[in-house]
Scaffold this motif. Structure first.
Motif, mmCIF file in Angstrom:
data_model
loop_
_atom_site.group_PDB
_atom_site.id
_atom_site.type_symbol
_atom_site.label_atom_id
_atom_site.label_comp_id
_atom_site.label_asym_id
_atom_site.label_seq_id
_atom_site.Cartn_x
_atom_site.Cartn_y
_atom_site.Cartn_z
ATOM 1 N N SER A 44 0.818 -1.219 0.000
ATOM 2 C CA SER A 44 0.000 0.000 0.000
ATOM 3 C C SER A 44 0.849 1.264 0.000
ATOM 4 O O SER A 44 0.351 2.349 -0.321
ATOM 5 C CB SER A 44 -0.941 0.012 1.219
ATOM 6 N N HIS A 45 2.125 1.143 0.354
ATOM 7 C CA HIS A 45 3.008 2.309 0.417
ATOM 8 C C HIS A 45 3.769 2.547 -0.890
ATOM 9 O O HIS A 45 4.526 3.518 -0.985
ATOM 10 C CB HIS A 45 4.017 2.142 1.547
ATOM 11 N N ASP A 211 5.313 -3.116 9.818
ATOM 12 C CA ASP A 211 5.248 -2.297 8.607
ATOM 13 C C ASP A 211 6.549 -1.510 8.433
ATOM 14 O O ASP A 211 6.575 -0.281 8.543
ATOM 15 C CB ASP A 211 4.048 -1.346 8.666
ATOM 16 N N GLY A 214 6.470 1.191 5.518
ATOM 17 C CA GLY A 214 5.951 2.497 5.895
ATOM 18 C C GLY A 214 6.931 3.265 6.754
ATOM 19 O O GLY A 214 7.133 4.474 6.566
ATOM 20 N N GLU A 217 9.735 5.342 5.102
ATOM 21 C CA GLU A 217 9.380 6.661 4.557
ATOM 22 C C GLU A 217 9.937 6.884 3.144
ATOM 23 O O GLU A 217 10.464 7.942 2.816
ATOM 24 C CB GLU A 217 9.881 7.759 5.489
ATOM 25 N N SER A 221 10.586 2.278 -1.234
ATOM 26 C CA SER A 221 9.537 2.533 -2.230
ATOM 27 C C SER A 221 10.087 3.399 -3.362
ATOM 28 O O SER A 221 9.669 4.543 -3.546
ATOM 29 C CB SER A 221 8.342 3.243 -1.574
ATOM 30 N N PHE A 225 6.491 6.890 -2.843
ATOM 31 C CA PHE A 225 5.959 6.529 -1.530
ATOM 32 C C PHE A 225 4.533 7.034 -1.363
ATOM 33 O O PHE A 225 4.222 8.190 -1.657
ATOM 34 C CB PHE A 225 6.836 7.114 -0.420
ATOM 35 N N LEU A 226 3.664 6.140 -0.871
ATOM 36 C CA LEU A 226 2.278 6.492 -0.584
ATOM 37 C C LEU A 226 2.022 6.310 0.914
ATOM 38 O O LEU A 226 2.588 5.403 1.529
ATOM 39 C CB LEU A 226 1.321 5.583 -1.371
ATOM 40 N N PRO A 227 1.160 7.128 1.515
ATOM 41 C CA PRO A 227 0.858 6.955 2.948
ATOM 42 C C PRO A 227 0.311 5.564 3.261
ATOM 43 O O PRO A 227 0.682 4.947 4.262
ATOM 44 C CB PRO A 227 -0.172 8.044 3.229
ATOM 45 N N SER A 230 -2.123 2.869 7.728
ATOM 46 C CA SER A 230 -1.440 3.460 8.877
ATOM 47 C C SER A 230 -1.788 2.699 10.155
ATOM 48 O O SER A 230 -2.814 2.019 10.228
ATOM 49 C CB SER A 230 -1.815 4.937 9.029
ATOM 50 N N ASP A 231 -0.901 2.799 11.132
ATOM 51 C CA ASP A 231 -1.127 2.207 12.463
ATOM 52 C C ASP A 231 -1.457 0.719 12.391
ATOM 53 O O ASP A 231 -2.361 0.222 13.075
ATOM 54 C CB ASP A 231 -2.262 2.948 13.185
#
Length: 309
Positions: A44-45, A211, A214, A217, A221, A225-227, A230-231
Motif C-alpha cells: 500500500s506504500h 510495517d 511504511g 518513509e 519505495s 511513496f504512498l501513505p 497506517s497504524d
C-alpha cells in the motif's frame, strides 16, 4: 503483455506439486500467516511498481549488483523474494529468474507484477527448505542464487540452507547474500547498546512482521511513496532465528563453497531501523554524527568450485 510459459515454468509447476505433499513446519506455517497479513500493508506504500519497472526502474542497490556480477542469460534463483520487485529488476538485467517465497500473498502479488510490467519471471510459493529439496530431486541448476535483506533471520537451519544452495549451483556458480549486520541487532532504536550479539539460531518470538516499508518513509519505495495503511498491528505473531556472521560464513564453508567476498558496510540501504538516521544519495542511510561507525549491513559472495559436480 502476455508472458507465455517456458519449459522452466513447467518444471517449477512439478516442483510446486511435489512441495504440496510435504509436511509443513508449524512455526514456518505461522510465519507464513504473519507475512500474508502484512504484504498488503507493505504494498500500500508503493506507487505504481509495474509502471516503474516497465519504464526501466530498478529496486536493486549497487552492492548486490556488484556482488552478482554479469547476470545476462544466467539462470538465477532468488530465495525469499518477497513481492517480486527485486526479482523482476534482476530479470530486467538479463537473468532468467525464479523467485521463491513462503507467503501466498507475496507470490500472488509478484506474479501479477510480472504480468503487468511485462518482465517475465517464474514465482513459486514454498518454504525455502522444501523448495531446495524438491529442486535438487528434479535436477534444477542455477548459475546464480541470490537472497537479500532480512533473510537469515527466517532460517531455522543454516547448514541445510547452505548445503541446499551448494547442490543447486552449477560448477563455477555463485551465491550472493546481502544482509543486515547482526551487530545492529544489539542496539535499541535510539542507539543504546541493549542486547546480546545474535548467535546459535536462538528463536526470537515477535508480535508479528511489522510495517517496515511504511517506517522507511520511501527508502523501500523507489517507485514512489504512498501513505497507505497506517497504524498497522499484525494479528499474526512470528518467530525469527538469531545468527552471527561467523555462523553464516562457516555454514557456507562447510558446504564446500569458496568465500570470494565478505564486505561490511557502516550504513544501511533503504530501511530506517534507528532514530535520527542521516539520509544520503541512493536511499542509503547512515548513523547520526554522534554515533560511532558500526557495521549495519554485510555482503557475502561464495562460489562452487569448477570441478565440483
Amino acid at each position: 503483455m502476455h508472458v507465455p510459459p517456458s519449459a522452466g515454468d513447467c518444471v517449477q509447476h512439478i516442483i510446486a506439486i511435489r512441495i504440496e505433499t510435504m509436511t509443513p513446519d508449524p512455526i514456518t506455517e505461522q510465519n507464513r500467516r504473519s507475512w500474508n497479513a502484512v504484504v498488503p500493508v507493505h504494498t500500500s506504500h508503493r506507487a505504481d511498481e509495474a509502471d516503474f519497472l516497465r519504464n526501466g526502474g530498478s529496486t536493486l542497490f549497487p552492492e548486490e549488483i556488484a556482488l552478482l556480477g554479469d547476470i545476462r542469460d544466467c539462470r538465477l534463483l532468488h530465495l525469499l523474494c518477497n513481492t517480486g520487485a527485486d526479482s523482476l529488476s534482476l530479470a530486467a538485467r538479463g537473468a532468467i529468474v525464479t523467485g521463491v517465497d513462503l507467503s501466498d500473498a507475496a507470490i500472488a502479488y509478484a506474479r501479477a507484477l510480472s504480468g503487468a510490467s511485462g518482465i517475465p519471471a517464474t514465482f513459486v510459493q514454498a518454504d525455502v527448505y522444501d523448495y531446495l529439496a524438491a529442486a535438487a530431486v528434479d535436477g534444477l541448476r542455477f548459475e546464480r542464487i541470490y537472497a537479500g535483506y532480512g533473510v537469515i533471520c527466517w532460517l531455522r537451519d543454516l547448514h541445510a540452507f547452505a548445503h541446499g544452495i551448494a547442490t543447486l549451483l552449477t560448477p563455477g556458480g555463485r551465491f550472493v547474500l546481502m544482509e543486515f549486520h547482526p551487530t545492529s541487532n544489539m542496539f535499541s532504536a535510539d542507539w543504546q547498546l541493549a542486547y546480546n550479539y545474535p548467535h546459535g539460531g536462538t528463536p526470537l518470538e515477535l508480535p508479528g512482521v511489522g510495517d517496515y516499508v511504511g517506517a522507511a518513509e520511501g527508502g523501500l519505495s523507489p517507485s514512489g511513496f504512498l501513505p497507505g495503511v497506517s497504524d498497522f498491528t499484525n494479528p499474526e505473531p512470528c518467530t525469527l532465528y538469531r545468527w552471527g556472521v561467523g555462523e553464516v560464513v562457516t555454514a557456507f564453508a562447510q558446504a564446500n563453497l569458496r568465500l570470494r567476498v565478505l564486505h561490511e558496510y557502516c550504513y544501511v540501504n533503504g530501511e530506517r531501523p534507528f532514530t535520527r538516521m542521516v539520509q544520503a544519495e541512493g536511499r542509503r542511510l547512515y548513523p547520526p554524527p554522534d554515533i560511532p561507525a558500526l557495521p549495519l549491513m554485510y555482503g557475502l559472495a561464495v562460489e562452487k568450485d569448477h570441478n565440483d559436480e
